[in-house]
Design an enzyme around this catalytic site. Structure first.
Site, PDB file in Angstrom:
ATOM      1  CG  ASN A   1      51.989  27.916  27.281  1.00 15.02           C
ATOM      2  OD1 ASN A   1      52.864  27.296  27.130  1.00 15.02           O
ATOM      3  ND2 ASN A   1      51.271  28.909  26.428  1.00 15.02           N
TER       4      ASN A   1
ATOM      5  CB  ILE B   1      50.478  29.483  20.366  1.00 10.14           C
ATOM      6  CG1 ILE B   1      49.387  28.691  19.459  1.00 10.14           C
ATOM      7  CG2 ILE B   1      51.080  30.470  19.763  1.00 10.14           C
ATOM      8  CD1 ILE B   1      48.420  29.522  18.878  1.00 10.14           C
TER       9      ILE B   1
ATOM     10  CG  ASP C   1      84.581  55.305   4.851  1.00 14.83           C
ATOM     11  OD1 ASP C   1      85.286  55.202   3.914  1.00 14.83           O
ATOM     12  OD2 ASP C   1      84.835  56.119   5.548  1.00 14.83           O
TER      13      ASP C   1
ATOM     14  CG  ASP D   1      82.769  58.875   7.976  1.00 13.40           C
ATOM     15  OD1 ASP D   1      82.798  58.587   6.627  1.00 13.40           O
ATOM     16  OD2 ASP D   1      83.963  59.097   8.515  1.00 13.40           O
TER      17      ASP D   1
END
Length: 901
Positions: A731, A282, A326, A637
């Protein structure tokens, strides 16, 4: 009821049983306050530090790691258990610090409401707390006021309202009191004022028709509550990856344990090895790698003017397929600017943006000095003379006090060297004929050297009809029909470019008598004027936005402009910036209303510009794109942007002009309000994803190699080549450090030349799994080959063979980290030292590997012996084999792709 705009003043007053002159009686106001409640908006949920910290532990892979730590501790591997817990806690702390800091900047929606306001109560003008305003109150409005509620106008005097936070309209809106048709869109309801907007000039009275959550702002607040942000693609994919890895590891470890029992390996030894293998398989470094990659990306993004509130949203931005933006303040400066001037003989282009006073005047390609052009100087002087605005310095930025259009004219005059302060001293104001929607003009009368002069500006058709003379560089002469025709054509050309056009004129008033501050009639004053020229104004596009939009196109990202502005203005800006291309459509809010959600979903990909839209329209557009499976970024905004920003895959608010509610709803805040900064953030997001993907591939390649080594050894009946501590060392120490260094890799310069990844594309995709298996096979082959050579061919001891296999696997992994930096580009193309952190980490890891061979206590712990120079060189040479094969694979794939093309 939102139909107040269609009612007459008397009808509205009758429905609310209000005397428009006297206002409400105090006792009646108290009754209505009890009935309707306080005039305030519901606040957003307060953030909790504890909730933010706990949210860092939601991931399945985090819980798996905590379980692995518990198992390690139970088996006596306390150090390993502590190391895993440390990684988990580090991951949580980094994520918590970033999100907590960002959340502190979010504020409540209710901050937009005015703290106090003036109303008529019982025939008297009184100042009250805005939260006590009720339907039926009469608001008294004047310049600088925040509007305290939605109200129907009943009386005005040159009233102008800034409605940009609510509607996105870039210009201040002139108001009137007449009724309007029922179907009039919100942005054109000019007989209404709305909560959260502000008065830029003039005065007025208005009948309050809605308060609190019943206002248009309240309607947006309800939409905001209903909008859902959901998980980011990265969060979903890490969960999916965690489940897959958990199942795969459990299956393989169970298989190894079962086969080991059949081969007669001691159960306790086998159990210990199996658990250690499960822990090693893992990739516990992955959460830390992801968090650190995101956190480093966040720090880089701050330098590029983007503040990220939620770490996972960084990678989401890298996936963006559509950016809905916008217009006002994002694509444009958000500040009106005089861009062109037309005099009797010349057209002048004005450089400089917004309210900055640096700029020059160009006629063609030649710069023109106003001091050398009498007609240009006269026009600029008139712009300053016929003006009520002021420029002032706030936080080292020039801001306009008054009408934004007049501010733009004042800035243009300042660029021409005309100082307003000196001007007011030398030419004091004597009288004013104010602008209103019926007259469509404004006149200011000033004194100059004992003479009186009238300076006039207004709608071109109105001013031209009152002009008989025209000023040229040679002096004043009669205005001919040819002059008039040329000015009409010039006005049409400027209007076609979506410029707001004003005509400017002057007149000597010798023979008239004025007292300072008096108000005069326009019957004689505004006749026989001398035309000075035309002014074309616009909220100009930011200079860097056009290239940013082009970058988006190259990156396969569609830019969609959504604005409350007029369709002609929106179309012109869209064309100028390259947003509106061949075959793209412009859709107006009223047309959007006629499309149901399914029809909009089918049509949305064809539209690049939306005009005259409301908050609800923006929300529907975002949902339509998401229904198509697109990853959508929404920027804005104003308050009207907030619901769509929250609903979008990633919401982006403007830091300077953005309202607090918009920032609260957003995942990211652009601190310089610049679209180009959003594109830079997309680049960072893609680079972060690349680093996460390459790091995951590297970690899984290591885990796969370890699993294959153990599985093949059990299948062949060999002794286990690696001890539990060997697996955990590889690991946690060796691969872990290299993986962290990989997560800081520089961004690929071609990252914006690739199309965006699909929202449903898996992190553990087929290509990554194939690469993982191939890499694991190479690492396992080298390790098993070394183990078999030492144990079976040379006849060395089992401990010596395990030492050789252990060291070979470590070296293989460390060297492979250099090749893992890119799946396409070779190591010599990238450069060995372009990631100095990785180079240093590999060097330190080599040193640590040598150290455990020569420190007596560590030799005993790892059951290894000192390594000779010959062995070291041999194992390094063997460790290069997987790296060389993987690099040759890149070369072969590249040549194959070129042949196919």
């Amino acid at each position: 009821m939102n139909t107040w705009h269609k009612l007459s003043i008397n009808e509205a007053a009758s429905l609310l049983t209000t005397d428009v002159e006297q206002g409400l009686a105090n006792n009646e106001a108290k009754k209505r306050l009890a009935r309707y409640g306080q005039n305030k908006l519901r606040k957003g949920k307060p953030f909790s530090a504890l909730v933010i910290f706990i949210s860092q532990f939601k991931s399945l892979i985090i819980w798996v790691l905590m379980g692995a730590a518990a198992v390690s501790a139970a088996l006596g591997e306390t150090i390993d258990g502590i190391a895993i817990i440390a990684i988990v806690v580090l991951n949580a702390v980094i994520g918590f610090i970033q999100e907590y800091r960002a959340e502190k900047s979010a504020a409540a929606l209710a901050r937009l409401t005015a703290p106090h306001c003036r109303v008529m109560r019982g025939g008297h003008s009184v100042v009250i707390d805005a939260t006590t305003v009720v339907p039926g109150d009469i608001l008294l409005l004047e310049g600088g006021d925040l509007v305290a509620a939605d109200a129907r106008l009943i009386q005005i005097s040159v009233l102008r309202i800034n409605e940009a936070p609510l509607t996105g309209e870039s210009q201040a809106v002139g108001k009137f009191t007449d009724g309007l048709p029922m179907e009039t869109p919100l942005a054109e309801r000019n007989n209404m004022v709305f909560l959260g907007t502000s008065v830029t000039g003039g005065t007025g009275r208005a009948l309050v028709v809605a308060t609190g959550m019943e206002t248009e702002l309240g309607h947006i607040a309800k939409l905001l509550e209903a909008a859902e942000s959901g998980e980011t693609p990265l969060q979903r994919q890490l969960e999916q990856a965690g489940r897959l890895l958990l199942m795969a590891c459990f299956g393989i470890v169970t298989l190894i344990f079962g086969l080991g029992l059949l081969r007669g390996i001691a159960p306790f030894e086998l159990f210990l090895s199996s658990v250690s293998l499960a822990v090693a398989a893992i990739p516990e470094g992955l959460p830390a790698v992801v968090t650190i990659s995101l956190a480093l990306g966040v720090q880089r993004m701050v330098q590029r003017h983007a503040l990220v509130r939620h770490l996972a949203s960084v990678e989401t931005l890298g996936r963006a397929q559509v950016i809905c933006t916008d217009k006002t303040g994002t694509l444009t400066m958000g500040e009106m600017t005089a861009r062109k001037l037309i005099t009797s003989t010349s057209l002048y282009r004005i450089t400089g943006e917004g309210y900055g006073t640096e700029g020059a005047f160009f006629s063609g390609n030649e710069e023109s000095l106003p001091s050398q052009s009498p007609e240009l100087l006269a026009l600029l002087r008139a712009l300053a003379a016929c003006n009520d605005a002021e420029l002032t310095l706030v936080d080292n930025r020039l801001v306009v006090i008054g009408d934004p259009t007049e501010g733009a004219l004042l800035v243009a005059a300042t660029k021409g060297g005309i100082s307003r302060g000196i001007f007011e001293t030398e030419m004091p104001r004597l009288a004013t004929l104010p602008f209103d929607s019926d007259r469509k003009r404004m006149t200011v009368i000033r004194s100059r050297e004992s003479h009186s002069w009238a300076f006039v500006k207004g709608a071109p058709e109105v001013i031209l009809s009152r002009c008989t003379l025209i000023r040229t560089n040679q002096g004043v002469r009669e205005l001919t029909e040819n002059d008039r025709s040329r000015m009409i054509q010039a006005n049409a050309l400027l209007a076609h470019d979506a410029l707001r056009v004003l005509a400017v004129a002057e007149r000597s008033l010798d023979g008239f008598s004025f007292e300072e501050g008096s108000v005069v009639s326009d019957t004689e004053i505004e006749q026989g004027l001398t035309l000075l020229g035309l002014v074309g104004l616009q909220d100009p596009p930011r200079s860097e936005v056009k290239e940013a939009v082009a970058k988006c196109k190259r990156a396969g990202i569609k830019t969609v402009m959504i604005t409350g502005d007029h369709p002609d203005t929106a179309r012109a800006i869209g064309l100028e910036l390259g947003i509106l291309g061949k075959g793209d459509e412009v859709l107006v809010g009223a047309e959007l209303d006629r499309l149901d959600d399914e029809a909009l979903k089918q049509h949305v990909a064809k539209v690049s510009v939306y005009a005259r839209v409301t908050a609800e329209h923006k929300l529907r557009i975002v949902r339509a794109w998401k229904a198509q499976g697109a990853v959508v970024a929404m920027t804005g905004d104003g308050v009207n942007d907030a619901p769509a920003i929250k609903e979008a895959s990633i919401g982006i608010a403007m830091g300077i002009t953005g309202t607090e509610v918009t920032k609260e709803a957003a995942d990211m805040i652009v601190t310089d309000d610049n679209f180009a900064s959003i594109v830079a953030a997309v680049e960072e997001g893609r680079g972060i994803y690349d680093n996460i993907a390459k790091t995951l591939a590297y970690l899984l390649g290591s885990s796969t190699g370890e699993l294959m080594v153990m599985l093949v050894a059990v299948l062949l009946g060999w002794p286990l080549p690696l001890l539990p501590l060997h697996l955990l060392w590889i690991n946690l120490v060796t691969d872990g450090f290299a993986a962290l260094a990989l997560s800081t890799d520089p961004i690929d310069p071609d990252v914006l030349s690739r199309p965006p990844r699909h929202s449903q594309s898996a992190l553990l995709n087929r290509n990554l799994l194939k690469l993982t298996l191939f890499t694991g096979l190479l690492a396992a082959s080298v390790t098993l080959g070394v183990f078999a050579y030492e144990l079976y061919i040379i006849g060395n001891s089992l401990d010596h063979a395990r030492d050789a296999a252990f060291t070979a696997l470590v070296i293989t992994g460390l060297l492979r980290a250099f090749g893992a930096r890119s799946e396409q580009r070779t190591l010599w193309q990238i450069g060995l030292f372009s990631n100095l952190r990785l180079f240093l980490v590999v060097a330190v890891s080599f040193a640590l590997q040598l150290a455990i061979h020569h420190v007596p206590m560590l030799q005993t712990l790892f059951q290894i012996e000192p390594v000779s120079l010959h062995q070291c060189v041999t194992w390094i040479g063997v460790g290069f084999i997987p790296l060389i094969i993987l690099e040759l694979r890149k070369v072969i794939r590249h040549r194959s792709n070129r042949i196919r093309q």
